[in-house]
Design a protein around this motif. Structure first.
Motif, PDB file in Angstrom:
ATOM      1  N   LYS A   1       0.816  -1.215   0.000  1.00 27.38           N
ATOM      2  CA  LYS A   1       0.000   0.000   0.000  1.00 27.38           C
ATOM      3  C   LYS A   1       0.845   1.259   0.000  1.00 27.38           C
ATOM      4  O   LYS A   1       0.423   2.305  -0.481  1.00 27.38           O
ATOM      5  N   ASP A   2       2.041   1.170   0.556  1.00 21.83           N
ATOM      6  CA  ASP A   2       2.940   2.316   0.641  1.00 21.83           C
ATOM      7  C   ASP A   2       3.699   2.478  -0.683  1.00 21.83           C
ATOM      8  O   ASP A   2       4.459   1.599  -1.081  1.00 21.83           O
ATOM      9  N   GLU A   3       3.509   3.611  -1.332  1.00 21.00           N
ATOM     10  CA  GLU A   3       4.172   3.866  -2.617  1.00 21.00           C
ATOM     11  C   GLU A   3       5.681   3.995  -2.475  1.00 21.00           C
ATOM     12  O   GLU A   3       6.417   3.939  -3.473  1.00 21.00           O
ATOM     13  N   LEU A   4       6.165   4.139  -1.248  1.00 24.36           N
ATOM     14  CA  LEU A   4       7.603   4.269  -1.007  1.00 24.36           C
ATOM     15  C   LEU A   4       8.387   3.129  -1.639  1.00 24.36           C
ATOM     16  O   LEU A   4       9.481   3.337  -2.164  1.00 24.36           O
ATOM     17  N   TYR A   5       7.838   1.912  -1.633  1.00 26.49           N
ATOM     18  CA  TYR A   5       8.577   0.766  -2.140  1.00 26.49           C
ATOM     19  C   TYR A   5       8.800   0.867  -3.653  1.00 26.49           C
ATOM     20  O   TYR A   5       9.901   0.635  -4.144  1.00 26.49           O
ATOM     21  N   ALA A   6       7.753   1.218  -4.387  1.00 28.12           N
ATOM     22  CA  ALA A   6       7.903   1.369  -5.834  1.00 28.12           C
ATOM     23  C   ALA A   6       8.791   2.559  -6.169  1.00 28.12           C
ATOM     24  O   ALA A   6       9.639   2.483  -7.067  1.00 28.12           O
ATOM     25  N   ARG A   7       8.609   3.667  -5.463  1.00 30.22           N
ATOM     26  CA  ARG A   7       9.445   4.847  -5.709  1.00 30.22           C
ATOM     27  C   ARG A   7      10.897   4.565  -5.351  1.00 30.22           C
ATOM     28  O   ARG A   7      11.821   5.022  -6.019  1.00 30.22           O
ATOM     29  N   GLY A   8      11.107   3.802  -4.300  1.00 30.94           N
ATOM     30  CA  GLY A   8      12.472   3.445  -3.918  1.00 30.94           C
ATOM     31  C   GLY A   8      13.142   2.603  -4.981  1.00 30.94           C
ATOM     32  O   GLY A   8      14.315   2.799  -5.306  1.00 30.94           O
ATOM     33  N   ALA A   9      12.390   1.644  -5.535  1.00 25.58           N
ATOM     34  CA  ALA A   9      12.939   0.800  -6.603  1.00 25.58           C
ATOM     35  C   ALA A   9      13.276   1.642  -7.825  1.00 25.58           C
ATOM     36  O   ALA A   9      14.319   1.450  -8.456  1.00 25.58           O
TER      37      ALA A   9
END
Length: 263
Positions: A13-21
């Motif tokens: 749910k946290d977009e941080l993971y996709a943005r981090g990748a």
């Protein structure tokens, strides 16, 4: 099938993971413009327009990979297998890992008999003692819970080790509800890749991370600011700016976070 590929598994749910990748991949492309990058993700649209192969991770697939939503990190273990099926040698990083130099030399150290991981964490902690007499199997090997623990935040592995990773994935399911720890994924992968004549060594590559509470809070704000300020630019400009962009904390940042104990 490509020979060498970098890979990420980004979901949640946290977009941080996709943005981090995506940020990590932009830095990869700065140091190695020819890098082949694959991301298994439930937010494939975030990677639209970038020279990155985004493989959609559906809700149904996430449920299957996590053993019916019983162990979330099963998605990572199964995702690594899916990425490795598409290349000969895979260098995987968690989404909170990012290069600060050229790391493409990693592939020269990956072979059928040798893998690289983030680091050795020694003997597993107390929760693993629960499996000593359970007869849990990894392939035909009986797990004791005293095997060395490796951290899987970084994983370099050869396609010929797909059977070993599959054995690790099935072993994970046996531990659900028995081992009261979230680290069974990395435990099983480390055991699988260090058996039958195979060895593992620490990566020792120029890679940073933000996998502690203080670092993550700081990195979240910095990543949001980066894509807010640069997301409209062309890919080449984003790559160049990402290479100069700081996610690590300066002394003044540490001072501002002095109320956070877990740095």
């Amino acid at each position: 099938m490509g020979l060498d590929s970098f890979g990420y598994v980004a979901f949640g749910k946290d977009e941080l993971y996709a943005r981090g990748a995506l940020f990590s991949a932009l830095r990869l492309l700065h140091y190695r413009p020819s890098a082949k990058i694959k991301v298994l993700t439930d937010r494939p649209s975030i990677f639209d327009g970038y020279p990155i192969e985004a493989i959609e991770l559906t809700a149904k697939k996430k449920a299957e990979m996590s053993f019916g939503d019983r162990y979330i990190f099963g998605i990572k273990a199964a995702g690594i297998i899916q990425l490795l099926q598409r290349c000969d040698r895979l260098f995987f990083m968690d989404t909170d890992m990012y290069p600060v130099g050229d790391i493409s030399s990693c592939f020269s150290r990956i072979s059928p008999s040798h893998s690289i991981m983030r680091k050795s964490e020694g003997t597993p902690k107390a929760p693993y003692r629960a499996i000593a007499d359970k007869g849990f199997l990894l392939g035909d090997y009986k797990l004791t819970g005293s095997e060395p623990m490796w951290n899987s935040g970084v994983l370099g592995v050869h396609n010929s080790n797909l059977p070993a990773l599959t054995d690790a994935y099935h072993a994970i399911e046996q531990m659900i509800g028995v081992v009261k720890a979230h680290t069974t994924e990395q435990f099983c992968i480390g055991v699988a890749l260090s058996r039958d004549g195979r060895t593992i060594s620490r990566h020792r590559l120029p890679i940073r991370n933000y996998n502690t509470r203080g670092r993550k809070l700081f990195a979240r704000r910095r990543l949001e600011a980066f894509f807010a300020g640069n997301g409209h630019l062309g890919v080449s400009q984003q790559i160049e700016r990402a290479a100069r962009y700081r996610l690590w904390r300066a002394p003044i940042d540490l001072w501002k976070q002095r109320d956070i104990w877990h740095f």
